[in-house]
Write a protein that holds these residues in place. Structure first.
Motif, PDB file in Angstrom:
ATOM      1  N   LYS A   1       0.818  -1.212   0.000  1.00  0.00           N
ATOM      2  CA  LYS A   1       0.000   0.000   0.000  1.00  0.00           C
ATOM      3  C   LYS A   1       0.858   1.271   0.000  1.00  0.00           C
ATOM      4  N   ILE A   2       1.902   1.222   0.807  1.00  0.00           N
ATOM      5  CA  ILE A   2       2.758   2.417   0.915  1.00  0.00           C
ATOM      6  C   ILE A   2       3.422   2.715  -0.420  1.00  0.00           C
ATOM      7  N   MET A   3       3.881   1.626  -1.046  1.00  0.00           N
ATOM      8  CA  MET A   3       4.526   1.795  -2.349  1.00  0.00           C
ATOM      9  C   MET A   3       3.531   2.351  -3.376  1.00  0.00           C
TER      10      MET A   3
ATOM     11  N   VAL B   1      -8.389   4.550  -2.064  1.00  0.00           N
ATOM     12  CA  VAL B   1      -9.306   3.824  -1.181  1.00  0.00           C
ATOM     13  C   VAL B   1      -9.146   2.336  -1.424  1.00  0.00           C
ATOM     14  N   ILE B   2      -8.917   1.579  -0.363  1.00  0.00           N
ATOM     15  CA  ILE B   2      -8.804   0.128  -0.537  1.00  0.00           C
ATOM     16  C   ILE B   2      -9.953  -0.541   0.204  1.00  0.00           C
TER      17      ILE B   2
ATOM     18  N   PRO C   1      -4.948  13.382 -14.314  1.00  0.00           N
ATOM     19  CA  PRO C   1      -3.878  14.380 -14.110  1.00  0.00           C
ATOM     20  C   PRO C   1      -4.321  15.476 -13.149  1.00  0.00           C
ATOM     21  N   MET C   2      -5.640  15.695 -13.010  1.00  0.00           N
ATOM     22  CA  MET C   2      -6.156  16.755 -12.131  1.00  0.00           C
ATOM     23  C   MET C   2      -6.565  16.180 -10.769  1.00  0.00           C
ATOM     24  N   GLY C   3      -6.184  14.955 -10.520  1.00  0.00           N
ATOM     25  CA  GLY C   3      -6.546  14.331  -9.254  1.00  0.00           C
ATOM     26  C   GLY C   3      -7.871  13.600  -9.355  1.00  0.00           C
ATOM     27  N   GLY C   4      -8.235  12.922  -8.282  1.00  0.00           N
ATOM     28  CA  GLY C   4      -9.485  12.154  -8.295  1.00  0.00           C
ATOM     29  C   GLY C   4      -9.457  11.087  -7.239  1.00  0.00           C
ATOM     30  N   LYS C   5     -10.188  10.036  -7.488  1.00  0.00           N
ATOM     31  CA  LYS C   5     -10.297   8.980  -6.496  1.00  0.00           C
ATOM     32  C   LYS C   5      -9.947   7.641  -7.150  1.00  0.00           C
ATOM     33  N   LEU C   6      -9.145   6.885  -6.457  1.00  0.00           N
ATOM     34  CA  LEU C   6      -8.715   5.596  -6.972  1.00  0.00           C
ATOM     35  C   LEU C   6      -9.137   4.529  -5.960  1.00  0.00           C
ATOM     36  N   THR C   7      -9.922   3.584  -6.435  1.00  0.00           N
ATOM     37  CA  THR C   7     -10.432   2.563  -5.519  1.00  0.00           C
ATOM     38  C   THR C   7      -9.912   1.200  -5.931  1.00  0.00           C
ATOM     39  N   ILE C   8      -9.375   0.472  -4.933  1.00  0.00           N
ATOM     40  CA  ILE C   8      -9.005  -0.919  -5.188  1.00  0.00           C
ATOM     41  C   ILE C   8      -9.941  -1.767  -4.345  1.00  0.00           C
ATOM     42  N   GLU C   9     -10.685  -2.608  -5.010  1.00  0.00           N
ATOM     43  CA  GLU C   9     -11.705  -3.369  -4.304  1.00  0.00           C
ATOM     44  C   GLU C   9     -11.524  -4.841  -4.643  1.00  0.00           C
TER      45      GLU C   9
END
Lengths: 703, 118
Positions: free
Chosen positions: A407-409, A421-422, A454-462
């Motif tokens: 996760k840190i990587m 978000v995980i 490129p403008m940011g957002g939300k990344l979800t790993i589910e």
């Protein structure tokens, strides 16, 4: 002739008067009437149509009485009083029937009919007709016609056209009504057959068009045709082939004539692919079966069209899969050669660096070469991953644990304005995959998501357990149905157009600017997932973000704990004898030089046969370790190792290869107990691996 | 009293009376002529055939319709020539017997008889 006397005033008869009337005309009229009567009788008796003379007067009187009793809605009355209905039937009196009636009803004599109407011949279906008949009498109609169903005395069902007309002079009383029954059973059967035929036509999965061969206009179409094209039947019958078929030009008469001629020439059927336009303007591909038909002097074209949208989609997917396979083979071949070359470049660079003093001006140049070679090696590694020919050591693991461990990587990979978000599913199933490979999949997908935001957002790993059913499998040719573990990586980025999604997993396909990406990231993911019998899918809408779903087969086994390998700069040494068999001279010499420097005694051969010759010549030298390439001309590494083990039962074997076939691996997966060093390798990696293999106990393998 | 015994005056008076009677009768005949004529026309034009015989059976009159039934053109062809009691055809058809019964006071109806004059 009449004779009478004429008397005088005193009553004496004085004259005889004869009165004569010419009755010729009157007699002729009577005769004509008799003849007419006979003719009528003959007509009645011999008519091929069933004729009845009936007396409805009692029925009429009964109906009048009901009216007088204040019943206004007779239809309702009869519906509510079934008994009244049947009672009325009994009031109909049959006066006479003809021969045809006996035949129609399979009766033996007229007596079966005369008197009260025989209810035996009325079947369930005729009662409704009877109500209509009663209502017609009530309304004072002089003529009446209806279709009805009767039973013959033999029990056969007959469809009949019932017609009656009131004899002149009986309009008020209905005392004499001439009734005829025309047997329409055959017509009805044809109608039913036609209805059945039409139902079958309509329910056929294919669209059916009957077209006028002269004009190209539709004469008949089935419901499937209407449904596919989005027209009503009425609308479609106003159109022609030229209005819906857009794959070939049929606008002009000469084009149409040529088209018809082509169908005629084809014999039984002409098969053709086409493109049809719906009412809403959208199109769909069809497979057409065309034939020319002649019927009653008219020429028709019969077209059976099958919507092949789904078939085409599956074909496209298959082509895509085949293309990926072909690209993979090509890439695999290139990677094999590159690995050999890179091994040499990296090896010699490493050796040169060791012999040069650290402050030598060439040292930094050599380091530059080394770094570039390492980058090249990584690229080749990715190519191999895509081709599913990367050599891996899969483990049973829980991907939740793996995701959390890196996760840190992952956080470091993405910019700060992206929220990570995980969402790990509890009780997630196990999968079997090389942890390094799975890490590579996550990293590549995360990098892809980063590029999309490129403008940011939300990344979800589910993650979640999921079952891919037969239906899903039938939609995705490359998927086997079953239990899977799914990891979804979802971004809120720019999304992708359909055309981009089509090619996204192809190697060297990139939407990034030249020099920005290799086009191997997603191809690598694809290759890795495939190699592990999984499935990867993409869902994306422009401006709506993208979701990648990675499916891996779910296992029931317990996972092993991830082990961390510790690497140090220390190069282990040894004094054992090592036999290096490698057909690529640069790799062979480079490996020999490295190991010789570390104190080992080296024997060399270019292939298996040459290696075995050496051993007999030198009368069985001592050999502790065989380092062999897997694929070589004139005997590969696998066979050589087997043969040497017969001579040296305690010999250790280390395989080196840049590209593997199933000599030591199955589909790129190492068999247990096999030591393997993938090319290209550095001097450090080689020395460490050799020491490890030499130090292991018999039957043990290095993880 | 007979005429020779009458006086001249008486005779003259009678003559006067007779003359007056004659002229009265003449006037009556003139007066009734249209009625007789009407009756004659009526009989003549009746659509039913009418033939009149005297008691000897001799035909004394026949109207137009009767002539037509027998296929004749003029009444002269039968008046005074045709006798009911001597006509063999009349015997055959039962007309003779009927005539005799009429003379006895009966009214007789005979069934239709077919005459073929062709």
């Amino acid at each position: 002739m009449t004779f009478f006397p004429v008397r005088n005033t005193v009553g004496e008869i004085i004259q005889i008067v004869a009165l004569n009337e010419d009755v010729t005309e009157r007699n002729q009229a009577i005769e004509a009437l008799q003849k007419s009567e006979e003719r009528y009788r003959s007509f009645f008796d011999n008519s091929p149509i069933s004729l009845w003379e009936e007396d409805f007067s009692v029925v009429k009187a009964y109906l009048d009485r009901l009216r007088n009793e204040g019943i206004t809605d007779l239809r309702r009355y009869f519906e509510d009083h079934p008994q009244a209905r049947t009672d009325h039937i009994g009031l109909i009196k049959v006066v006479d029937v003809n021969q045809a009636t006996l035949e129609l009803y399979q009766a033996e004599s007229k007596e079966a009919f005369l008197g009260e109407l025989d209810q035996e011949i009325l079947s369930e279906g005729s009662l409704d007709a009877l109500i209509e008949e009663l209502l017609a009498i009530d309304e004072g109609k002089a003529q009446f016609e209806i279709e009805t169903v009767n039973r013959t005395f033999a029990g056969d069902k007959k469809y009949l056209l019932l017609t009656w007309s009131v004899a002149p002079g009986f309009e008020k009383t209905y005392g004499k009504v001439l009734v005829s029954f025309i047997d329409v059973t055959k017509r009805k059967q044809y109608e039913l057959e036609l209805t059945r035929f039409r139902t079958i036509l309509n329910q056929a999965g294919e669209a059916i068009f009957v077209t006028n061969a002269q004009t190209g206009h539709f004469i008949d179409v089935n419901e499937t045709a209407c449904r596919l094209l989005g027209y009503s039947r009425k609308e479609l019958l106003k159109l022609g082939v030229a209005d819906i078929e857009i794959s070939c030009s049929l606008k002009t008469t000469s084009q149409w004539v040529a088209h018809v001629e082509q169908i005629k020439q084809a014999g039984e059927f002409l098969f053709r692919k086409g493109l049809q336009r719906r009412q809403d303007g959208t199109t769909y591909p069809v497979e057409l079966m065309l034939s020319h038909q002649s019927f009653e002097g008219e020429d028709y074209i019969l077209a059976v069209a099958r919507d092949i949208t789904e078939q085409k989609r599956l074909e496209d997917r298959l082509h895509q899969a085949q293309r990926m396979e072909a690209v993979g083979q090509l890439a695999g071949g290139i990677a094999h050669n590159f690995n050999n070359m890179l091994t040499a470049i990296m090896g010699y660079t490493g050796l040169s660096l060791e012999t040069l003093p650290a402050n030598h001006p060439a040292a930094s140049d050599l380091q530059g070469i080394q770094k570039t070679a390492e980058r090249a090696a990584k690229l080749v590694q990715q190519l191999l991953a895509f081709t599913s020919k990367q050599v891996v050591q899969p483990q049973i693991l829980n991907i939740n644990e793996l995701i959390i461990s890196i996760k840190i990587m992952l956080r470091q990979l993405i910019s700060e304005d992206i929220e990570l978000v995980i969402l790990p599913a509890p009780e997630l199933g196990q999968v079997k995959i090389d942890p390094g490979q799975f890490e590579q999949v996550i990293v590549n997908l995360i990098l892809n998501a980063r590029a999309a935001m490129p403008m940011g957002g939300k990344l979800t790993i589910e993650t979640t357990n999921i079952i891919l059913d037969q239906e899903y499998a039938s939609q995705h040719v490359e998927v086997d149905p079953g239990d899977y573990v799914m990891m979804a990586i979802c971004d809120t980025g720019s999304g992708m157009a359909e055309e981009v999604q089509q090619h996204i997993f192809e190697p060297f396909f990139t939407t990034k600017d030249v020099g920005q990406g290799t086009g191997l990231g997603l191809a690598t993911c694809f290759g890795i997932v495939k190699q592990n019998s999984g499935h990867i899918a993409v869902y994306s809408e422009p401006e709506q973000g993208t979701t990648f779903k990675v499916y891996l087969p779910r296992l029931e086994e317990t996972p092993v704990k991830l082990s961390q390998s510790n690497q140090s700069d220390y190069l282990p040494t040894g004094d054992e004898t090592i036999f290096i068999v490698e057909d690529e001279i640069t790799v062979r010499e480079m490996a020999a030089r490295i190991l010789h420097q570390q104190g080992y005694t080296i024997l060399r051969a270019a292939n298996g046969e040459e290696a075995l010759e050496l051993i007999t010549e030198q009368a069985k030298p001592t050999i502790h370790l065989l380092i062999t390439d897997v694929i070589m001309p004139r005997m590969g590494g696998g066979i050589l190792a087997d043969k040497l083990k017969n001579i040296y039962p305690t010999i250790k074997v280390l395989y080196i290869s840049g590209y593997t076939d199933n000599a030591i691996v199955h589909h790129g997966v190492l068999e247990p107990g096999v030591n393997f060093l993938p090319k290209p390798f550095t001097p450090n990696a080689l020395a460490r691996k050799v020491r490890g293999v030499l130090d292991q106990a018999d039957g043990e393998s290095l993880a | 009293m007979n005429d020779e015994a009458k006086t001249k005056t008486q005779l003259i008076t009678e003559l006067g009376t007779m003359r007056r009677r004659v002229s009265e009768l003449e006037a009556l005949i003139v007066e009734q002529a249209p009625i007789r004529e009407q009756l004659q026309h009526l009989i003549e034009q009746l659509p039913i055939g009418v033939q009149i015989f005297d008691t000897s059976g001799q035909c004394i009159d026949a109207n137009e319709a009767q002539l037509r039934i027998f296929g004749l053109r003029q009444s002269e062809q039968i008046i005074g020539k045709h006798n009911l009691f001597t006509d063999p055809m009349a015997e055959k058809t039962g007309a003779q017997a009927a005539g005799r019964r009429v003379l006895a006071g009966e009214i007789v109806r005979l069934p239709d008889v077919h005459f073929d004059f062709s």
